[in-house]
Design an enzyme around this catalytic site. Structure first.
Site, PDB file in Angstrom:
ATOM      1  N   HIS A 155      26.523  33.378  19.207  1.00  0.00           N
ATOM      2  CA  HIS A 155      26.084  33.659  17.835  1.00  0.00           C
ATOM      3  C   HIS A 155      27.134  33.327  16.790  1.00  0.00           C
ATOM      4  O   HIS A 155      27.015  33.699  15.640  1.00  0.00           O
ATOM      5  CB  HIS A 155      25.613  35.111  17.682  1.00  0.00           C
ATOM      6  CG  HIS A 155      24.554  35.461  18.672  1.00  0.00           C
ATOM      7  ND1 HIS A 155      23.335  34.835  18.687  1.00  0.00           N
ATOM      8  CD2 HIS A 155      24.544  36.326  19.716  1.00  0.00           C
ATOM      9  CE1 HIS A 155      22.616  35.318  19.688  1.00  0.00           C
ATOM     10  NE2 HIS A 155      23.323  36.216  20.335  1.00  0.00           N
ATOM     11  N   ARG A 174      23.780  36.186   0.995  1.00  0.00           N
ATOM     12  CA  ARG A 174      25.141  35.897   0.555  1.00  0.00           C
ATOM     13  C   ARG A 174      25.350  34.385   0.533  1.00  0.00           C
ATOM     14  O   ARG A 174      24.503  33.636   1.026  1.00  0.00           O
ATOM     15  CB  ARG A 174      26.138  36.506   1.542  1.00  0.00           C
ATOM     16  CG  ARG A 174      25.952  35.925   2.939  1.00  0.00           C
ATOM     17  CD  ARG A 174      27.029  36.261   3.924  1.00  0.00           C
ATOM     18  NE  ARG A 174      26.902  35.474   5.133  1.00  0.00           N
ATOM     19  CZ  ARG A 174      26.134  35.771   6.162  1.00  0.00           C
ATOM     20  NH1 ARG A 174      25.402  36.877   6.158  1.00  0.00           N
ATOM     21  NH2 ARG A 174      26.076  34.985   7.217  1.00  0.00           N
TER      22      ARG A 174
HETATM   23  C1  MV4 Z   1      15.148  34.691  18.639  1.00  0.00           C
HETATM   24  C2  MV4 Z   1      15.292  33.743  19.667  1.00  0.00           C
HETATM   25  C3  MV4 Z   1      14.161  33.351  20.336  1.00  0.00           C
HETATM   26  N1  MV4 Z   1      12.962  33.875  19.999  1.00  0.00           N
HETATM   27  N2  MV4 Z   1      13.937  35.176  18.347  1.00  0.00           N
HETATM   28  C4  MV4 Z   1      19.800  35.092  17.616  1.00  0.00           C
HETATM   29  C5  MV4 Z   1      20.402  35.584  16.365  1.00  0.00           C
HETATM   30  C6  MV4 Z   1      19.408  36.461  15.731  1.00  0.00           C
HETATM   31  N3  MV4 Z   1      19.369  36.205  14.347  1.00  0.00           N
HETATM   32  C7  MV4 Z   1      18.107  36.103  16.378  1.00  0.00           C
HETATM   33  N4  MV4 Z   1      18.417  35.211  17.468  1.00  0.00           N
HETATM   34  C8  MV4 Z   1      17.434  34.685  18.223  1.00  0.00           C
HETATM   35  N5  MV4 Z   1      16.191  35.134  17.934  1.00  0.00           N
HETATM   36  C9  MV4 Z   1      12.875  34.772  19.013  1.00  0.00           C
HETATM   37  N6  MV4 Z   1      11.672  35.281  18.725  1.00  0.00           N
HETATM   38  C10 MV4 Z   1      16.556  33.263  19.954  1.00  0.00           C
HETATM   39  C11 MV4 Z   1      17.648  33.733  19.240  1.00  0.00           C
HETATM   40  C12 MV4 Z   1      18.908  33.178  19.631  1.00  0.00           C
HETATM   41  C13 MV4 Z   1      19.606  32.278  18.820  1.00  0.00           C
HETATM   42  C14 MV4 Z   1      19.138  31.912  17.563  1.00  0.00           C
HETATM   43  C15 MV4 Z   1      19.829  31.044  16.770  1.00  0.00           C
HETATM   44  C16 MV4 Z   1      21.021  30.509  17.217  1.00  0.00           C
HETATM   45  C17 MV4 Z   1      21.526  30.848  18.444  1.00  0.00           C
HETATM   46  C18 MV4 Z   1      20.821  31.736  19.268  1.00  0.00           C
HETATM   47  C19 MV4 Z   1      21.345  32.071  20.501  1.00  0.00           C
HETATM   48  C20 MV4 Z   1      20.657  32.957  21.285  1.00  0.00           C
HETATM   49  C21 MV4 Z   1      19.448  33.505  20.852  1.00  0.00           C
END
Ligand code: MV4
Length: 499
Positions: A237, A294
């Site tokens: 992240h 932000r």
């Molecule tokens: C998700 C997802 C897959 N499906 N939601 C990671 C950060 C947080 N803001 C939400 N995240 C994610 N939400 C759904 N419905 C996968 C992630 C996620 C991710 C998202 C963006 C960049 C890197 C990531 C790494 C792991 C999981």
């Protein structure tokens, strides 16, 4: 309409420097705050005035609202720029600034609060017609009801904390048999991490890309988007490489996502600069993820393709000026890439590697921008984020921006700490990155430390010795501040006269 004459920058490092520079260009006075070990940091030297606000730990310095407000009062600042991190997404602080008669250079407190609660954000987005992954809009308490909903949505599902964000407090569930256990674990994790155990459920989008839209809104109901940033190259992240535009979006999808981002901003009564994050699947379906209220670390790539100074736009909007342009006036010019240079060791799991910067010789030349918060002779402190700088390149095409980035990374010379430069170099050269075929799993899928060759310690040592000799022959820099008395406003000009 208010006129901002003096801005207090409630931050440190490269973002404080970034804000100071734009203020200077616009004849606006600047007030820095600093912790004890930041006494000699660039942001302190570059500001017109600087005030000590406490010891190293942020909880005793950069995060103490009363100290910031007191400095604002004493210095006669009329506005506060929070940068990113620290107090930037703290609705209480934004309100406290307003209550103290200060302009908070950011969105209204209600917008910060609404977007900080991920279930409230989901509700607002649903009402505004912004696409979201199938899931629950409210937090779910009852494990049986939650399991039924998960069945309905279809596995895999993701359990997210209402108070979470940035990946904190998430759990993927692939197998219905594991749902009950994961649900309980997610709730207790959220309760201990955020003091708020509310969770909600979403369909898990597999192998998504992280694409976010920059928006800009004034206080008169005008809102535009400044196109997207592709931020899929992350680890745990933590974004490492960002670029604009994304190479996968078609003009049609770009327009739809941009419209959705503007709708998201309008739905929460937003003004100032903000970012709407989306997940994008392989078929270019997009889903609202969260909104960051932000200015973000990666804003320079947007500046690169639009030619706009986002901090200047923030200042204008905060003064109550109208945007003065519409969506039709904006277009994408070329391609920009940002590499974040961290004092982290890619060979040992990206462990932070703080310490003195014995040498810092950043690249330059056409199409290269370096936003640094530390300088040679300074130190990457253990107390804060270990980012040294952001290296941004621009090119007429993506290929040109990549080649320029490779050149700039090769030119960049740092000694004293391990950095993510070799990792960034690896990414730039990787076929998956160059072809644009990658997702948020890029690092996991393609990187292992053995692909990098460790630095030759002899080179590092030689560079360090050379840097030390070089520094020894220079005169000592003038300290930017006097004493430790937080009430003493030390203009460096006044100080120089005294010395
Ligand atoms: C998700 C997802 C897959 N499906 N939601 C990671 C950060 C947080 N803001 C939400 N995240 C994610 N939400 C759904 N419905 C996968 C992630 C996620 C991710 C998202 C963006 C960049 C890197 C990531 C790494 C792991 C999981």
């Amino acid at each position: 309409m208010a006129t901002i004459r003096k801005v207090l920058i409630a931050n440190r490092g490269e973002i404080a420097v970034r804000v100071i520079r734009t203020c200077r260009e616009h004849g606006i006075g600047t007030v820095a705050v600093f912790s004890e070990p930041d006494r000699t940091a660039p942001h302190v030297r570059l500001a017109d005035e600087a005030y000590l606000i406490g010891p190293a730990p942020s909880a005793q310095s950069y995060l103490v609202q009363e100290k910031i407000l007191e400095v604002a009062h004493r210095s006669g600042a009329d506005a506060v720029h929070p940068g990113y991190g620290f107090l930037s997404e703290n609705a209480t602080f934004a309100q406290a600034c307003a209550d103290a008669g200060l302009i908070f250079i950011g969105p209204p407190p209600q917008a910060i609060k609404a977007m900080g609660d991920k279930t409230e954000a989901r509700l607002l987005m649903e009402q505004a017609g912004v696409p979201m992954a199938p899931g629950t809009t409210d937090a779910i308490d009852d494990p049986d009801e939650a399991a039924r909903i998960a069945d309905e949505i279809g596995y895999p599902v993701l359990i997210k904390a209402a108070a979470g964000g940035g990946g904190k407090g998430m759990r993927i569930v692939e197998d219905p048999a594991e749902f009950a256990r994961s649900f309980r674990a997610a709730r207790s994790e959220a309760a201990s991490a955020f003091g708020d155990g509310r969770v909600f459920i979403e369909k898990y989008i597999v192998q998504p890309r992280h694409i976010e839209f920059q928006i800009l809104a004034d206080q008169h109901g005008h809102c535009v988007h400044l196109f997207e940033r592709e931020c899929s190259v992350q680890r745990r992240h933590q974004k490492v490489i960002e670029e604009a535009p994304s190479s996968i979006l078609t003009p049609e999808v770009r327009q739809k996502m941009g419209d959705a981002a503007v709708a998201a901003a309008r739905a929460c009564g937003y003004f100032n600069a903000g970012t709407v994050e989306f997940l994008v699947d392989k078929d270019l379906n997009f889903y609202f993820m969260e909104m960051n209220t932000r200015l973000q670390v990666e804003h320079p790539v947007t500046e690169g393709i639009t030619g706009l100074d986002l901090v200047a736009e923030q200042l204008r909007v905060a003064e109550g000026e109208e945007l003065g342009y519409t969506q039709e006036d904006l277009s994408i010019h070329g391609h920009a890439i940002e590499c974040r240079v961290y004092a982290e060791d890619p060979l040992s799991g990206f462990l932070p590697d703080p310490g003195p910067l014995l040498r810092h010789a950043p690249p330059s030349g056409f199409g290269v921008r370096v936003d640094a918060g530390v300088e040679e002779g300074g130190e990457v402190l253990i107390h804060y984020d270990p980012m040294i700088s952001k290296l941004i390149t621009w090119g007429r095409t993506r290929e040109e921006a990549i080649r320029r980035m490779e050149r700039a990374l090769d030119e960049y010379d740092i000694a004293g700490v391990q950095t993510t430069i070799p990792f960034c170099r690896f990414v730039m050269g990787h076929e998956a990155f160059r072809s644009g075929r990658f997702s948020t799993h890029f690092v996991q899928d393609h990187f292992e430390p053995s692909v990098l060759t460790p630095d030759d310690p002899a080179f590092d040592e030689a560079a360090a010795v050379a840097a030390t000799l070089f520094r020894a022959q220079r005169r000592k820099p003038v300290p930017a501040v006097n004493g430790t008395d937080p009430t003493a406003a030390a203009s460096r000009w006044a100080l120089r006269r005294r010395l």
